[in-house]
Structures are given as structure tokens and as C-alpha cells.
Scaffold this active site. Structure first.
Site, mmCIF file in Angstrom:
data_model
loop_
_atom_site.group_PDB
_atom_site.id
_atom_site.type_symbol
_atom_site.label_atom_id
_atom_site.label_comp_id
_atom_site.label_asym_id
_atom_site.label_seq_id
_atom_site.Cartn_x
_atom_site.Cartn_y
_atom_site.Cartn_z
ATOM 1 N N HIS A 44 0.822 -1.217 0.000
ATOM 2 C CA HIS A 44 0.000 0.000 0.000
ATOM 3 C C HIS A 44 0.851 1.260 0.000
ATOM 4 C CE1 HIS A 44 -3.258 -2.701 0.749
ATOM 5 N NE2 HIS A 44 -2.837 -3.024 1.954
ATOM 6 N N HIS A 92 -7.414 -4.281 -0.921
ATOM 7 C CA HIS A 92 -6.791 -5.568 -1.238
ATOM 8 C C HIS A 92 -7.501 -6.225 -2.413
ATOM 9 C CE1 HIS A 92 -6.480 -4.764 3.115
ATOM 10 N NE2 HIS A 92 -5.219 -4.977 2.877
#
Lengths: 328, 211
Positions: free
Chosen positions: A54, A216
Site C-alpha cells: 500500500h 486488497h
């Protein structure tokens, strides 16, 4: 899959070695896997963490005015309690440590265990849970809302409060207030690819988009055909507005998920600004860029926070981190 | 089962999970984020290494050592959940050096309670508990009927396999799969699947068939 890696199992270690070389003013502990500065005596320590993939979240936000430490887990996998405990101890300046946790089961459980262990050692720990994603309903049938873009706002604003001397309880209260005032919605145009599997995280047709995607690749509210940036921004803002009416001063982040060029994010920002103006809200602060990504997923997320003068002042406070810096 | 048998159970679990890591990951990719097999393989391999280094000389310390290994190396939700399960099971065994069928039943129940408490899940939520719950019940029924350890663990493994398959039509209410809502239906739960593998490893060892 084509990726710039050496070996699928070594991505995190190799990335941390590179990060350490790029930012020599920060400490990268390869043994315990955390990135830190400090500790700063007398200051509440701020620790965040979560799965890797991320970037720049969270390591990119370690530095003056923001986090004291970040724990990167394996890709899309939360860090382990040992890691979080080591980071907590490393940044404890004597006034306790605040954990900033995104609401995913793995993150919550591992941080909870680390907080208990730190408490056993005599370090007071408070936790702020970020759950800003309106794409999923918060009900007894889910694990609750996911923590996404609002995390960046929480980390920046709490970071400023802690730097200015807020105690543990006050820092936690500011964090919870920012979370309560922040809402996000993400849209995917294509899937991410986890290096260890080498396969797309989900299947999306050539002309399909996932409205409400998670960071995700978790599905959102619905799939639909690709349409204009204006319509996509409108869909996201309608969802946010239905949950938290948008009026007055707001801060906006148009965030790239890793695979979308900046020019498209500016196109989206224009649509966001137009929508908000049309609904009587005033954008007082903004971020446009890649701040909380999902590997090479194409698409964006939109985060809006309703601001107060106090929160705006904290937002404007100087910050010096790899991914966010101003005023110093 | 003595200390050596418990070590064998951990090794057999690690072997099965390593062998089926790809399948577990594919199940997870369907309803989670596709890392269950990778994580659990890493956790169990670390647990086996820790066990090789540790002076774990009772069944209880073998299990608590494995629990610590899983917590410190697995990550995700499965690390704390499985780690807690093994730790609670180990604690419930106390200092005994030879575990009989009744005591192992108590340990399995302690594992179930540990996971239920930490994960705040119930049977029917499409989680590990949907394999472990039926397994504990089947184990206890087998013992009540006079079954020995081998028979009871076999019954538990078979019930876990059935429980795992029954997660297919369920709607996920916990973990990342819960965000799928209706779209989680039709996929077996990866956690229930790995639990079935671990209980099959137990039955294999209890039957004296571990390689």
C-alpha cells in the site's frame, strides 16, 4: 506477471533495504521489521502498520509531524505482534504509545496482542481504529467497515497533535474525531497482482469496473461498465454523501491505487470539485496523488473529511516524511 | 500420546499445509485476499524450527511453543487465531507427559474456545470454527462411546472434513470474506480447510501412521 523484483519471497526485505538507503534519516530495523525515528522524550509515540503493498502507507509517513514508527507486514498481510511490540518499545518516549489500526481482522488481532504485551511491560497503549470505507455496510454480517484513505488524514492530524504535546488520551481523541469525520469510496479499473502468487487478485472484464473496491481487491457494492470520470466520481460522492452529508469546509483526497497515472487523478479531482461545489461544500485542503495504493491496481479512491478550524490547523502543521512534507 | 507424538503432529501438520499451500491460497483468493496458504506455510515452518530449537519436553510445552511460533511468524488473522488455539490447548494439558483421550478432548475444546473468544465468531459464520466445532463434538461423542484416541481423532478429522465442505453454501460474516456478502456463497472457507488438514494430521499421528 512482470514485476521489478528479485524473488517473490524477498520483495519486502529488498524493498526495506532500498527504503533504508533512500531515507538515511530514518531507521529501518530489518531484524524486527519496522521503520522508525525517535524516540522523542516526552512525546506520545505513534505507531501504525499493516500489510505491505500500500506504499507509501505506512513507512512513507514516518517522520517529523506524523508517525514515529511503521510496521510493514508481508504483502497484504498484517504485521505480527513481535514486530509491533518492538516498534512500540522503540518509540516510547515515556508518555505512552498510540496505535493507529485499519479495521481488518488481522490488523486488529495482531495490534490487540501487541498492545496487551506492551501493557504487561508497563507501556500504556491506546488504539485508534480507522473504519472510513462507506462501500461496505457496517453490520453484524461483516467485520465492520474497512479502514482506507481516512488513515492518511488520521496519521497526519494526530501526528501534528502529538508533536505539539498532546497526551495519550488527547491524541487518541483527535484520531477518533478525524476518523468519525472521514469517509472513503474506492473504484477499481483493474486488479492487483500479489508477487507470491503472480496472479490477479480478482477477475474484472476489459470494460468492467468494481465500484466500492477495497485496498486488497475486496469487492464493493457492484460491478458496472466503465463510464466517465465524472459519473464515477459522482457515484462515489453520492455514496459518501448518503452516509455523511457533505457541507461546509471539507478536505478531499483523490488517491491513486497504484496503476493510474496522475493525469487521470486530476480529471477525477475536477469532477470531485465540481460535484462538491454543486452541493454547497467548500474544499479547503486537498491531496491528489498516490498515498494508499494496492500494488498496480488501476483506479482511485476518494476520501472526504468534514473539517473544523482546529483540525485544519493540525493539518497545516509542518510535516517531514518521505511521502508528505511541507512547512519545515 | 507422548511428547514425541505431539512433535510428530506439528511436523505432519506442517507437511500437509506446505503440500496444500497452493490450494489454500486459491480458496482464499476466491473469497479473501489469497495469502492463507503462503502465511500458514511460513508460520508452520517457523513453528517446526522453533520446536527443533526449544527444550519442549512435555506435550503442553510443545503446543505452547508452536502457538508462539505461529503468532510471531504468520501474520494476518490466522496467526493470532491458530497461535491462540495451540497455546490454549497446550496450557490445558498442564504438565502431563502422556495424554489420554479425555485430556486431548479437553485440549481441543480449549483450542475452540480460544479461537471463538479472540475472533468473536460463532459456528455458521464460515470460519475455522465450522470445521473445529463439529470436530470437537465428534471427538467427544467417540470418547463417550468408548473409542480410543485413534478412533476419536479419526472421528474428529472426518467431522472437520464434513464441516469444511459445509462452509461452501454459507454466507461469510467474519474476516475479509464478509465483505463479499452474497458473493462469498459457493466457496469453501480456507480457514476451515486448513483446520481440517491439521486435524487429519492429528488422526494420522494418533493412528501411528505418520511418516
Amino acid at each position: 506477471m512482470k514485476k521489478l523484483i528479485n524473488a517473490p519471497d524477498g520483495v519486502l526485505t529488498d524493498a526495506l533495504i532500498g527504503f533504508a538507503a533512500a531515507y538515511p534519516d530514518l531507521t529501518v530495523n530489518l531484524e524486527d521489521r519496522y521503520i522508525s525515528r525517535g524516540p522523542t522524550a516526552g512525546k506520545v509515540g505513534l505507531v501504525s502498520g499493516g500489510g505491505s503493498g500500500h506504499e507509501p502507507l505506512h513507512g512513507g509517513f514516518v517522520g517529523y509531524g506524523m508517525l514515529d514508527a511503521a510496521c510493514p507486514g508481508e504483502i497484504f498481510t498484517s504485521p505480527v505482534p513481535d514486530q509491533l511490540l518492538a516498534a512500540t518499545n522503540a518509540v516510547d518516549g515515556g508518555n505512552g504509545v498510540l496505535h493507529i489500526v485499519k479495521n481488518y481482522t488481522g490488523d486488529v488481532l495482531n495490534f490487540q496482542m501487541a498492545a496487551e504485551l506492551a501493557g504487561d511491560d508497563g507501556t500504556p497503549v491506546e488504539t485508534v481504529l480507522v473504519n472510513d470505507d462507506v462501500a461496505v455496510e457496517n453490520s453484524t454480517y461483516t467485520a465492520g467497515r474497512r479502514g482506507t484513505g481516512g488513515t492518511v488524514f488520521v496519521e497526519k492530524i494526530v501526528g501534528a497533535a502529538a508533536e505539539r504535546g498532546a497526551d495519550l488520551a488527547a491524541a487518541a481523541a483527535v484520531g477518533r474525531e478525524v476518523n468519525e469525520r472521514s469517509r472513503s469510496f474506492g473504484v477499481a479499473l483493474s486488479a492487483n497482482v500479489i508477487p507470491a502468487t503472480g496472479k490477479p487478485g480478482f477477475e474484472l472484464g476489459d470494460t468492467e469496473i468494481e465500484l466500492g473496491v477495497g485496498i486488497h481487491g475486496e469487492p464493493g457494492r457492484q460491478r458496472g461498465p466503465i463510464t466517465t470520470a465524472r459519473e464515477i466520481a459522482g457515484f462515489a460522492l453520492d455514496a459518501i454523501h448518503a452516509d455523511m452529508p457533505l457541507s461546509g469546509d471539507v478536505m478531499v483526497m483523490v488517491n491513486g491505487l497504484g496503476g493510474t497515472p496522475l493525469i487521470e487523478l486530476y480529471v477525477v479531482y475536477a469532477a470531485v470539485a465540481e460535484w462538491l461545489e454543486g452541493h454547497g461544500a467548500t474544499i479547503t485542503r486537498n491531496l491528489v496523488g498516490n498515498y494508499i495504493t494496492s500494488l498496480e491496481m488501476a483506479g482511485c479512491s476518494i476520501t472526504v473529511a468534514r473539517m473544523t478550524p482546529d483540525l485544519t490547523e493540525l493539518w497545516d502543521f509542518p510535516v517531514q516524511t518521505p511521502a508528505l512534507r511541507w512547512g519545515r | 500420546m507422548d511428547t514425541g507424538d505431539f512433535r510428530a503432529w506439528v511436523r505432519e501438520s506442517s507437511r500437509l499445509i506446505t503440500e496444500q499451500a497452493g490450494e489454500l491460497t486459491e480458496l482464499d483468493a476466491a473469497i479473501g485476499d489469497g495469502d492463507h496458504g503462503i502465511n500458514l506455510r511460513r508460520g508452520f515452518q517457523a513453528a517446526v524450527e522453533m520446536l527443533d530449537d526449544a527444550e519442549a519436553n512435555t506435550p503442553g510445552t510443545v503446543l505452547t511453543t508452536v502457538g508462539r511460533g505461529l503468532i510471531s511468524k504468520t501474520g494476518g488473522a490466522s496467526g493470532p487465531l491458530y497461535g491462540t488455539a495451540f497455546r490454549q490447548a497446550g496450557k490445558s494439558l498442564g504438565d502431563v507427559t502422556d495424554v489420554d483421550a479425555a485430556r486431548l478432548g479437553g485440549a481441543l475444546e480449549a483450542a475452540f474456545n480460544g479461537i471463538q473468544q479472540l475472533g468473536a465468531a460463532r459456528e455458521g459464520d464460515k470460519t475455522i470454527l465450522d470445521a473445529l466445532g463439529p470436530a470437537v463434538t465428534a471427538y467427544q461423542v467417540a470418547v463417550e462411546k468408548g473409542g480410543d484416541l485413534a478412533a476419536a481423532t479419526r472421528a474428529a478429522a472426518e467431522a472437520a472434513d464434513r464441516g469444511r465442505h459445509e462452509t461452501g453454501p454459507m454466507l461469510a460474516r467474519k474476516g475479509r470474506a464478509s465483505y463479499l456478502g452474497e458473493r462469498s456463497i459457493g466457496h469453501e472457507d480456507p480457514g476451515a480447510t486448513s483446520t481440517a488438514l491439521i486435524l487429519n494430521a492429528l488422526a494420522t499421528v494418533a493412528a501411528g501412521e505418520a511418516s
